[in-house]
Design a protein around this motif. Structure first.
Motif, PDB file in Angstrom:
ATOM      1  N   LEU A   1      28.557  14.440 -13.579  1.00 20.02           N
ATOM      2  CA  LEU A   1      28.109  13.598 -14.601  1.00 20.02           C
ATOM      3  C   LEU A   1      28.648  12.144 -14.444  1.00 20.02           C
ATOM      4  CD1 LEU A   1      27.029  13.953 -17.450  1.00 20.02           C
ATOM      5  CD2 LEU A   1      29.261  13.762 -18.478  1.00 20.02           C
ATOM      6  N   ALA A   2      29.680  11.936 -13.533  1.00 21.01           N
ATOM      7  CA  ALA A   2      30.023  10.489 -13.444  1.00 21.01           C
ATOM      8  C   ALA A   2      29.030  10.063 -12.158  1.00 21.01           C
ATOM      9  CB  ALA A   2      31.692  10.650 -12.807  1.00 21.01           C
ATOM     10  N   ALA A   3      28.665  10.890 -11.187  1.00 23.47           N
ATOM     11  CA  ALA A   3      28.049  10.649 -10.002  1.00 23.47           C
ATOM     12  C   ALA A   3      26.520  10.031 -10.640  1.00 23.47           C
ATOM     13  CB  ALA A   3      27.800  11.860  -9.100  1.00 23.47           C
ATOM     14  N   ILE A   4      25.987  10.807 -11.642  1.00 23.85           N
ATOM     15  CA  ILE A   4      24.558  10.727 -12.119  1.00 23.85           C
ATOM     16  C   ILE A   4      24.439   9.568 -12.823  1.00 23.85           C
ATOM     17  CG2 ILE A   4      24.589  12.110 -14.101  1.00 23.85           C
ATOM     18  CD1 ILE A   4      21.559  11.871 -11.813  1.00 23.85           C
ATOM     19  N   ALA A   5      25.750   9.042 -13.674  1.00 20.59           N
ATOM     20  CA  ALA A   5      25.719   7.973 -14.336  1.00 20.59           C
ATOM     21  C   ALA A   5      25.608   6.566 -13.573  1.00 20.59           C
ATOM     22  CB  ALA A   5      27.154   7.914 -15.129  1.00 20.59           C
ATOM     23  N   ARG A   6      25.973   6.732 -12.277  1.00 23.92           N
ATOM     24  CA  ARG A   6      25.940   5.491 -11.363  1.00 23.92           C
ATOM     25  C   ARG A   6      24.486   5.467 -10.837  1.00 23.92           C
ATOM     26  NH1 ARG A   6      31.076   7.589 -10.153  1.00 23.92           N
ATOM     27  NH2 ARG A   6      30.068   8.781  -8.409  1.00 23.92           N
ATOM     28  N   THR A   7      23.638   6.224 -11.066  1.00 21.59           N
ATOM     29  CA  THR A   7      22.363   5.972 -10.366  1.00 21.59           C
ATOM     30  C   THR A   7      21.510   4.857 -10.705  1.00 21.59           C
ATOM     31  OG1 THR A   7      20.414   7.242  -9.687  1.00 21.59           O
ATOM     32  CG2 THR A   7      20.870   7.536 -12.004  1.00 21.59           C
ATOM     33  N   PRO A   8      20.948   4.134 -10.042  1.00 21.38           N
ATOM     34  CA  PRO A   8      20.261   2.950 -10.620  1.00 21.38           C
ATOM     35  C   PRO A   8      19.301   2.746 -11.558  1.00 21.38           C
ATOM     36  CG  PRO A   8      20.403   2.860  -8.341  1.00 21.38           C
ATOM     37  CD  PRO A   8      20.765   4.118  -8.554  1.00 21.38           C
ATOM     38  N   ARG A   9      18.384   3.961 -11.574  1.00 21.67           N
ATOM     39  CA  ARG A   9      17.338   4.334 -12.575  1.00 21.67           C
ATOM     40  C   ARG A   9      17.698   5.859 -13.143  1.00 21.67           C
ATOM     41  NH1 ARG A   9      14.249   0.606 -14.262  1.00 21.67           N
ATOM     42  NH2 ARG A   9      13.040   2.133 -15.410  1.00 21.67           N
ATOM     43  N   LEU A  10      18.096   6.081 -14.148  1.00 22.22           N
ATOM     44  CA  LEU A  10      18.139   7.335 -14.716  1.00 22.22           C
ATOM     45  C   LEU A  10      17.124   8.126 -15.666  1.00 22.22           C
ATOM     46  CD1 LEU A  10      20.097   9.948 -14.836  1.00 22.22           C
ATOM     47  CD2 LEU A  10      21.366   8.620 -17.096  1.00 22.22           C
ATOM     48  N   LEU A  11      16.733   9.274 -15.251  1.00 27.04           N
ATOM     49  CA  LEU A  11      15.706   9.912 -16.085  1.00 27.04           C
ATOM     50  C   LEU A  11      16.584  11.396 -16.701  1.00 27.04           C
ATOM     51  CD1 LEU A  11      12.989  10.877 -17.410  1.00 27.04           C
ATOM     52  CD2 LEU A  11      12.336  12.188 -15.497  1.00 27.04           C
ATOM     53  N   VAL A  12      16.695  11.310 -18.093  1.00 29.09           N
ATOM     54  CA  VAL A  12      17.270  12.436 -18.777  1.00 29.09           C
ATOM     55  C   VAL A  12      16.252  13.087 -19.525  1.00 29.09           C
ATOM     56  CG1 VAL A  12      18.754  13.201 -20.630  1.00 29.09           C
ATOM     57  CG2 VAL A  12      19.533  11.185 -18.948  1.00 29.09           C
ATOM     58  N   ALA A  13      15.860  14.334 -18.709  1.00 27.99           N
ATOM     59  CA  ALA A  13      14.892  15.226 -19.274  1.00 27.99           C
ATOM     60  C   ALA A  13      15.313  16.308 -20.095  1.00 27.99           C
ATOM     61  CB  ALA A  13      14.045  15.684 -18.001  1.00 27.99           C
ATOM     62  N   LEU A  14      14.896  16.768 -21.267  1.00 25.36           N
ATOM     63  CA  LEU A  14      15.348  17.783 -22.025  1.00 25.36           C
ATOM     64  C   LEU A  14      14.465  18.698 -22.582  1.00 25.36           C
ATOM     65  CD1 LEU A  14      17.577  14.988 -24.071  1.00 25.36           C
ATOM     66  CD2 LEU A  14      18.519  16.458 -22.033  1.00 25.36           C
TER      67      LEU A  14
END
Length: 259
Positions: free
Chosen positions: A5-18
């Motif tokens: 979770l901490a790693a994905i939080a640092r990605t420059p552009r995030l897509l959260v698909a639900l």
């Protein structure tokens, strides 16, 4: 060991698909009465408020029905993928994914004929019903006596196998879906990633069909399984409330990383 979770939080552009049903909204007997749980709505709003973050709902529902149950209008920033990735809605600021495949007259005629035949095949089983979908149909057994549920799905399985052996078959919670389009939620995540130019994706879902998307995620992405059952996801949460808490944590981590 790295916290995913901490790693994905640092990605420059995030897509959260639900996924929606069972992930953001409780499963209900009347499908069109489904609505997002309050805590899930709060978490989605928190994510949308963070920088360089896109949120999408990815569902087997038709796009029209997904917009109703998600209470979604043209002012929304949430991207939608309906019919397992065969239909899309995006805000004007995001280019719409390019879908493949067509719905020609022959395919639509067969869809309508098979829907009618499926309804006839299960008409004698109380609680069984057929849901019309854009590119096929779904057979529901949620309200059926458990002793007869296999009979409901078996009858329609045999019908479609004989009449449309090339159709895609999907199994979910008390539903079997049939479609003449081959897209899956893996297709949806791939096209939404391209459309949003995401450098990382978090996908969350509760059902068997969600595993298509989870299994197709890259090494820098994160899959979240909601509830019990086999999964390829790195993270599991117990229920909708657990997912909402995780998404809020992600929003806070993403905000903190930019302070």
């Amino acid at each position: 060991m790295t916290d995913p979770l901490a790693a994905i939080a640092r990605t420059p552009r995030l897509l959260v698909a639900l996924d929606f049903d069972g992930t953001l909204s409780p499963l209900v007997d009347e499908p069109m009465t489904a609505r997002m749980a309050p805590e899930a709505r709060t978490a989605v709003a928190a994510l949308l408020a963070t920088p360089a973050t896109s949120v999408s709902f990815v569902s087997g529902r038709t796009l029209e029905h997904l917009r109703v149950i998600a209470e979604h209008d043209d002012t929304s920033a949430v991207l939608l993928a309906g019919s397992h990735g065969a239909e899309y809605w995006t805000p004007r600021s995001v280019r719409a994914p390019k879908t493949t495949g067509t719905a020609d007259a022959d395919a639509l005629a067969l869809r309508d004929a098979l829907r009618a035949e499926a309804e006839s095949a299960i008409a004698d089983i109380e609680g069984a019903w057929v849901e019309a979908k854009e590119f096929g149909f779904g057979v529901h057994s949620r309200l059926v006596d458990p002793a007869q549920a296999d009979q409901v799905h078996g009858r329609v399985d045999r019908l479609v196998a004989a009449r449309a052996p090339g159709w895609r078959r999907r199994v979910g919670h008390n539903i079997t879906e049939f479609s003449f389009r081959a897209e899956g939620k893996d297709t949806a995540v791939r096209l939404l990633r391209e459309a949003t130019e995401a450098t990382g994706v978090l996908f969350a879902g509760d059902d068997v069909t969600d595993e298509d998307a989870i299994a197709a995620l890259g090494p820098e992405d994160v899959g979240v399984k909601v509830g019990a059952g086999p999964t390829a996801a790195q993270i599991r949460v117990d229920d909708i409330a657990g997912l909402a808490a995780l998404l809020l944590s992600l929003a806070h981590l993403r905000d903190a990383d930019r302070e």
